[in-house]
Design an enzyme around this catalytic site. Sequence first.
Site, mmCIF file in Angstrom:
data_model
loop_
_atom_site.group_PDB
_atom_site.id
_atom_site.type_symbol
_atom_site.label_atom_id
_atom_site.label_comp_id
_atom_site.label_asym_id
_atom_site.label_seq_id
_atom_site.Cartn_x
_atom_site.Cartn_y
_atom_site.Cartn_z
ATOM 1 N N THR A 16 29.508 56.445 -21.293
ATOM 2 C CA THR A 16 28.399 55.486 -21.427
ATOM 3 C C THR A 16 27.086 56.150 -21.821
ATOM 4 O O THR A 16 26.293 55.584 -22.572
ATOM 5 C CB THR A 16 28.201 54.740 -20.080
ATOM 6 O OG1 THR A 16 29.400 54.044 -19.801
ATOM 7 C CG2 THR A 16 27.062 53.749 -20.139
ATOM 8 N N ASP A 60 35.930 57.855 -24.614
ATOM 9 C CA ASP A 60 35.708 57.110 -23.375
ATOM 10 C C ASP A 60 36.539 57.866 -22.338
ATOM 11 O O ASP A 60 37.673 58.261 -22.616
ATOM 12 C CB ASP A 60 36.251 55.682 -23.526
ATOM 13 C CG ASP A 60 35.904 54.825 -22.320
ATOM 14 O OD1 ASP A 60 35.100 53.900 -22.475
ATOM 15 O OD2 ASP A 60 36.448 55.087 -21.219
ATOM 16 N N SER A 61 36.000 58.072 -21.161
ATOM 17 C CA SER A 61 36.706 58.956 -20.230
ATOM 18 C C SER A 61 38.009 58.354 -19.710
ATOM 19 O O SER A 61 38.818 59.048 -19.105
ATOM 20 C CB SER A 61 35.810 59.395 -19.082
ATOM 21 O OG SER A 61 35.745 58.420 -18.090
ATOM 22 N N ASP A 93 34.112 57.163 -15.426
ATOM 23 C CA ASP A 93 35.370 56.629 -14.870
ATOM 24 C C ASP A 93 36.330 57.702 -14.371
ATOM 25 O O ASP A 93 36.944 57.544 -13.324
ATOM 26 C CB ASP A 93 36.070 55.737 -15.910
ATOM 27 C CG ASP A 93 35.311 54.441 -16.156
ATOM 28 O OD1 ASP A 93 34.437 54.109 -15.333
ATOM 29 O OD2 ASP A 93 35.580 53.777 -17.168
ATOM 30 N N THR A 169 34.281 61.295 -5.680
ATOM 31 C CA THR A 169 35.002 60.076 -6.040
ATOM 32 C C THR A 169 33.987 59.117 -6.637
ATOM 33 O O THR A 169 32.855 59.054 -6.157
ATOM 34 C CB THR A 169 35.583 59.408 -4.759
ATOM 35 O OG1 THR A 169 36.433 60.362 -4.128
ATOM 36 C CG2 THR A 169 36.384 58.178 -5.061
ATOM 37 N N THR A 280 45.001 60.392 2.742
ATOM 38 C CA THR A 280 44.635 59.115 3.369
ATOM 39 C C THR A 280 43.948 58.156 2.387
ATOM 40 O O THR A 280 43.218 58.582 1.499
ATOM 41 C CB THR A 280 43.715 59.325 4.600
ATOM 42 O OG1 THR A 280 43.272 58.040 5.064
ATOM 43 C CG2 THR A 280 42.493 60.172 4.296
ATOM 44 N N GLN A 281 44.205 56.868 2.600
ATOM 45 C CA GLN A 281 43.535 55.851 1.785
ATOM 46 C C GLN A 281 42.076 55.683 2.206
ATOM 47 O O GLN A 281 41.286 55.076 1.490
ATOM 48 C CB GLN A 281 44.241 54.493 1.958
ATOM 49 C CG GLN A 281 45.627 54.471 1.353
ATOM 50 C CD GLN A 281 46.342 53.136 1.563
ATOM 51 O OE1 GLN A 281 45.735 52.140 1.923
ATOM 52 N NE2 GLN A 281 47.637 53.118 1.316
ATOM 53 N N CYS A 282 41.721 56.218 3.382
ATOM 54 C CA CYS A 282 40.321 56.120 3.835
ATOM 55 C C CYS A 282 39.460 57.049 2.987
ATOM 56 O O CYS A 282 39.888 58.127 2.606
ATOM 57 C CB CYS A 282 40.190 56.543 5.290
ATOM 58 S SG CYS A 282 41.071 55.477 6.420
HETATM 59 N N1 ASP Z 1 34.058 53.770 -19.609
HETATM 60 C C1 ASP Z 1 33.028 54.765 -19.487
HETATM 61 C C2 ASP Z 1 33.681 56.128 -19.404
HETATM 62 O O1 ASP Z 1 34.105 56.529 -18.363
HETATM 63 C C3 ASP Z 1 32.199 54.486 -18.289
HETATM 64 C C4 ASP Z 1 31.065 55.455 -18.063
HETATM 65 O O2 ASP Z 1 30.837 56.405 -18.751
HETATM 66 O O3 ASP Z 1 30.330 55.188 -17.113
HETATM 67 O O4 ASP Z 1 33.777 56.777 -20.424
#
Ligand code: ASP
Length: 345
Positions: A16, A60-61, A93, A169, A280-282
């Site tokens: 982005t 795009d990631s 992402d 994360t 863990t999902q936490c």
């Molecule tokens: N879709 C974009 C990416 O990960 C989102 C971002 O950059 O915030 O490339």
Amino acid sequence: MTPENTSVLLIYTGGTIGMIENPETGALENFNLEQLQKHVPELQKFAFRIDTYQFDPPMDSSDMDPEAWRRLVRIISDNYQQYTGFVILHGTDTMAFTASALSFMLEGLNKPVILTGSQLPIGVLRTDGKENLLTSIEIATACHSNGRPIVPEVCIFFENHLMRGNRTTKINAENFNAFRSYNYPVLASAGIHIKYNNVQIHPHGIRRELKPHFLLDTNIAILKLFPGIQENVVRSLFATEGLKAVVLETYGSGNAPRKPWFVQLLSDASRRGIVIVNVTQCSSGTVEMERYETGYQLISAGVVSGYDITTESAVAKLMFLLGHDYEPAKVRELMKRPLAGEITV
Ligand code: ASP
């Protein structure tokens, strides 16, 4: 370190931060590094050299993969001696996956590698991209009075916080505050001053040498538990041809259903050499399989604890270890040891 011998390599992969709105469709599309730099004239205020490298076309990631990680490792290792530090512009992402992978692939790293990006494109008035980019560059060149880098590790800098890359994360699809390191303190906070949390940062090693790794094995899967999960689904996952490891996302402190079919499938898979790691999902806290009966049976089924590792980091670490062609027993052993500060044991 004087400005004359300070330099940064700015690597633009996409995301982005470098996008612009298509006036016809309203969708965000990539633009190139030159256009991006035009939106940040402040870059010229740095008194040192900033060189650039661009992925062409930018990605795009969501399209990031081990091939792109290898490319980043190649760029950094080929240019390692020439630069004080590296800044990677990346989509948000999958940034946590890339940061985790690089932390393992760049063994012996002794210089800053800072990943950053933004939630709003850099051309937009309220963009968070400028701040993130400029502060990342500052951090990538920050040195102690003895000339050693303050942060010689792979990090993510986002919205005023510097975090260990393999502890992060993405937690928010809307707010600027998009990343979190739940199980490890932030390495620095940027306000009027950038305050480094030196005791939590990897120490600089005088004789440490970079050992880049390029081999990754992607024969892994993530299995997220939920009440009502079906036997045929779990069975077919473990029957996947070539499968070598599974990140098992469990409840709470590492608990899973006690149903005999489930435990049996895990035991059979472990016996066939599939490495199963309990994560863990936490968001916060650690796996403690000894705590409840429901976790204890996983130990007997050959499942190894991922402790407080993130799923992103577990995926990257498994690909990295399996890429070495180690025996399952060795992979299990190494999953329980921190290789790049990714777990607290
Ligand atoms: N879709 C974009 C990416 O990960 C989102 C971002 O950059 O915030 O490339």
